[in-house]
Design a protein around this motif. Structure first.
Motif, PDB file in Angstrom:
ATOM      1  N   LEU A  81      50.920  37.260  67.090  1.00  0.00           N
ATOM      2  CA  LEU A  81      50.529  38.300  66.550  1.00  0.00           C
ATOM      3  C   LEU A  81      51.516  39.254  65.908  1.00  0.00           C
ATOM      4  O   LEU A  81      50.917  39.798  64.855  1.00  0.00           O
ATOM      5  CB  LEU A  81      49.594  39.063  67.843  1.00  0.00           C
ATOM      6  CG  LEU A  81      48.207  38.352  68.109  1.00  0.00           C
ATOM      7  CD1 LEU A  81      47.734  38.864  69.270  1.00  0.00           C
ATOM      8  CD2 LEU A  81      47.540  38.205  66.958  1.00  0.00           C
ATOM      9  N   LEU A  82      52.553  39.424  66.515  1.00  0.00           N
ATOM     10  CA  LEU A  82      53.548  40.424  65.939  1.00  0.00           C
ATOM     11  C   LEU A  82      54.052  39.728  64.655  1.00  0.00           C
ATOM     12  O   LEU A  82      54.182  40.615  63.753  1.00  0.00           O
ATOM     13  CB  LEU A  82      54.858  40.672  66.850  1.00  0.00           C
ATOM     14  CG  LEU A  82      54.453  41.311  68.153  1.00  0.00           C
ATOM     15  CD1 LEU A  82      55.678  41.389  69.112  1.00  0.00           C
ATOM     16  CD2 LEU A  82      54.143  42.830  67.728  1.00  0.00           C
ATOM     17  N   LYS A  83      54.304  38.554  64.702  1.00  0.00           N
ATOM     18  CA  LYS A  83      54.506  37.862  63.223  1.00  0.00           C
ATOM     19  C   LYS A  83      53.697  38.025  62.067  1.00  0.00           C
ATOM     20  O   LYS A  83      53.981  38.223  61.043  1.00  0.00           O
ATOM     21  CB  LYS A  83      55.122  36.417  63.464  1.00  0.00           C
ATOM     22  CG  LYS A  83      56.350  36.145  64.464  1.00  0.00           C
ATOM     23  CD  LYS A  83      56.529  34.779  64.442  1.00  0.00           C
ATOM     24  CE  LYS A  83      57.996  34.495  65.182  1.00  0.00           C
ATOM     25  NZ  LYS A  83      58.207  33.063  65.331  1.00  0.00           N
ATOM     26  N   GLN A  84      52.249  37.991  62.633  1.00  0.00           N
ATOM     27  CA  GLN A  84      51.389  37.945  61.670  1.00  0.00           C
ATOM     28  C   GLN A  84      51.235  39.347  61.250  1.00  0.00           C
ATOM     29  O   GLN A  84      50.928  39.724  60.082  1.00  0.00           O
ATOM     30  CB  GLN A  84      49.961  37.699  62.296  1.00  0.00           C
ATOM     31  CG  GLN A  84      48.718  37.663  61.260  1.00  0.00           C
ATOM     32  CD  GLN A  84      47.625  37.120  62.109  1.00  0.00           C
ATOM     33  OE1 GLN A  84      47.374  37.146  63.274  1.00  0.00           O
ATOM     34  NE2 GLN A  84      46.556  37.013  61.276  1.00  0.00           N
ATOM     35  N   MET A  85      51.291  40.392  62.104  1.00  0.00           N
ATOM     36  CA  MET A  85      51.392  41.946  61.535  1.00  0.00           C
ATOM     37  C   MET A  85      52.567  42.172  60.857  1.00  0.00           C
ATOM     38  O   MET A  85      52.559  42.728  59.533  1.00  0.00           O
ATOM     39  CB  MET A  85      51.557  42.934  62.974  1.00  0.00           C
ATOM     40  CG  MET A  85      50.205  42.679  63.718  1.00  0.00           C
ATOM     41  SD  MET A  85      50.280  43.563  65.420  1.00  0.00           S
ATOM     42  CE  MET A  85      50.670  45.303  64.966  1.00  0.00           C
ATOM     43  N   PHE A  86      53.847  41.584  61.096  1.00  0.00           N
ATOM     44  CA  PHE A  86      54.957  41.746  60.572  1.00  0.00           C
ATOM     45  C   PHE A  86      54.728  41.160  58.899  1.00  0.00           C
ATOM     46  O   PHE A  86      55.073  42.077  57.909  1.00  0.00           O
ATOM     47  CB  PHE A  86      56.215  40.935  61.088  1.00  0.00           C
ATOM     48  CG  PHE A  86      57.313  41.197  60.121  1.00  0.00           C
ATOM     49  CD1 PHE A  86      58.403  41.836  60.389  1.00  0.00           C
ATOM     50  CD2 PHE A  86      57.684  39.842  59.153  1.00  0.00           C
ATOM     51  CE1 PHE A  86      59.589  42.018  59.845  1.00  0.00           C
ATOM     52  CE2 PHE A  86      58.998  40.044  58.698  1.00  0.00           C
ATOM     53  CZ  PHE A  86      59.882  41.065  58.810  1.00  0.00           C
TER      54      PHE A  86
END
Length: 443
Positions: free
Chosen positions: A109-114
């Motif tokens: 999820l963090l990578k997607q937000m990034f």
């Protein structure tokens, strides 16, 4: 059977094929979070499992070409983030997901937000080289925005003291991790700009996990860096760590110590200029590669929608399902025969004379041969039964009837004509044959 003349009659296989095409073409790519269960890995190397939450579940397939890129070993109970396309397994009519990528939930999820924020800010031009400010060749005062207790501040001060002890330094202490850190970093940048007492700012911290560095991926920090009137060097984490702040900053340094090297004077001015140019070139290369990666991703999406590999994947899934069923049946048969052999061996042990042993050995060979013959006979019978069913299906197929010389006559609006009373002189009718249609006029 009475049907509406405008209604369309489907076979089950035709209906499933149409539904599969609608799912694959209309829905496109989806992102999904869920828990893995019922994970199966057959000898083909493909993965089959169920993705579920507290109220629902969906079947999934991840083919070998995609699961080779997964960086962890999935297991039942894992919470994951997947990127998938919707499909339908036609033989069973099962709605399913074809998984293209998989990541652990939190990190994914963090990578997607990034990636989402990175694409947004890039589209707005915040990463453009034309927006970058040049670092001063001989700064009069350096500002440092970081934690006052962190190792990064210690490293920066050590380098500045070694390279240029006379260079004044202003420290703007701030949180660099956790809730509220992004706001404090943005406020510190704003405070340094309002004071206008430094020629260049170093913004950063030491290394850590993606969660530890997340405040440097916040939009408020990115926009504040972009709006700064003072040139900013981003010095977040180690060389392998990349944050949104690195893309927006005027220069990205691989470490806090390297940032101190960039902004401080040295005995060789030329060396400093070379370092700045290398850093600028690195930023340009990163932005170029990022743009190329986005273009490649878009082309991959277009190709995926037209990929003939999908048909092969569906056929591979059918083969895996049939292979699994055959293996289960074979294992059950072997277990029953093994039990019989165990009973015979127990009897042999209770009757230990040599002639009894020899007799039991001969019987064992006989039973093994019978087992082999029975298994071959069983497989032959199954093949024969399948062949008979295929012939039966061919016999009752409407196309088979047409190939024997029959045809179906319809009106021009596709209504089947069952009686001569339903046509009139001069009317055009359509005759349907196995290999096509032709029109006729009633005389």
């Amino acid at each position: 059977m009475n049907t509406d003349s405008n209604s369309r009659i489907y076979t089950v296989s035709h209906l499933n094929a149409e539904v599969r095409r609608v799912l694959e073409n209309e829905m496109g790519i989806v992102w999904l979070v869920g828990e893995i269960s019922n994970l199966t890995v057959p000898t083909s190397g493909h993965w089959y499992f169920t993705l579920k939450d507290s109220q629902a579940q969906v079947k999934c397939a991840m083919f070998r070409g995609n699961n080779r890129r997964v960086t962890f070993k999935p297991a039942n109970g894992n919470q994951v983030l997947v990127r998938a396309r919707l499909s339908l397994y036609e033989p069973r009519g099962d709605y399913q997901l074809i998984i293209e990528s998989m990541q652990p939930e939190g990190e994914g999820l963090l990578k997607q937000m990034f990636e989402k924020l990175k694409m947004q800010l890039s589209a707005e031009g915040l990463f453009a080289s034309s927006q970058k400010r040049t670092l001063p060749e001989q700064p009069k005062r350096v500002g440092i925005i970081t934690s006052k207790t962190g190792a990064a501040l210690h490293d920066i001060l050590n380098v500045l003291k070694r390279r240029d002890p006379s260079l004044p330094v202003v420290i703007y202490p701030t949180l660099v991790q956790g809730d509220g850190a992004a706001i404090e970093i943005a406020q510190a940048i704003g405070r340094a700009n309002s004071r206008d007492e430094c020629d260049v700012l170093i913004v950063g911290r030491g290394g850590g996990s993606m969660e530890d560095l997340w405040c440097f991926n916040e939009e408020i920090v990115a926009r504040t860096i972009a709006a700064s009137q003072i040139p900013i060097v981003s010095a977040v984490g180690h060389e392998v760590d990349v944050t949104i702040a690195d893309f927006v900053a005027d220069v990205r340094a691989p470490t806090p110590s390297a940032a101190a090297e960039l902004v401080s004077r040295d005995t060789s001015l030329r060396q400093q200029q070379i370092q700045q140019r290398i850093a600028s070139l690195g930023n340009q290369i990163e932005r170029f590669l990022d743009g190329q990666a986005r273009s490649l991703t878009r082309l991959f999406h277009v190709l995926a929608l037209q990929d003939p590999k999908k048909q092969i994947e569906r056929q591979q899934q059918q083969i895996d399902a049939l292979s699994l069923r055959m293996n289960i049946a074979m294992q059950s048969k072997v277990q029953r025969v093994s039990q019989t052999l165990d009973n015979l061996q127990q009897q042999l042990q209770r009757h230990s004379p040599i002639h009894g042993i020899q007799r039991q050995q001969r019987e064992l060979i006989f039973f093994q041969q019978r087992l082999k013959d029975a298994m071959e006979k069983n497989l032959t019978a199954h093949r024969h039964a399948i062949q008979l069913k295929m012939e039966t299906l061919d016999a009752v197929s409407p196309l088979a009837t047409l190939t024997r010389g029959f045809s179906v006559t319809q009106s021009e609006n596709s209504k089947v004509i069952r009686s001569v009373s339903e046509v009139s002189e001069g009317q055009t009718v359509v005759s349907v044959l196995p290999d096509g249609k032709f029109k006729s006029k009633v005389l």
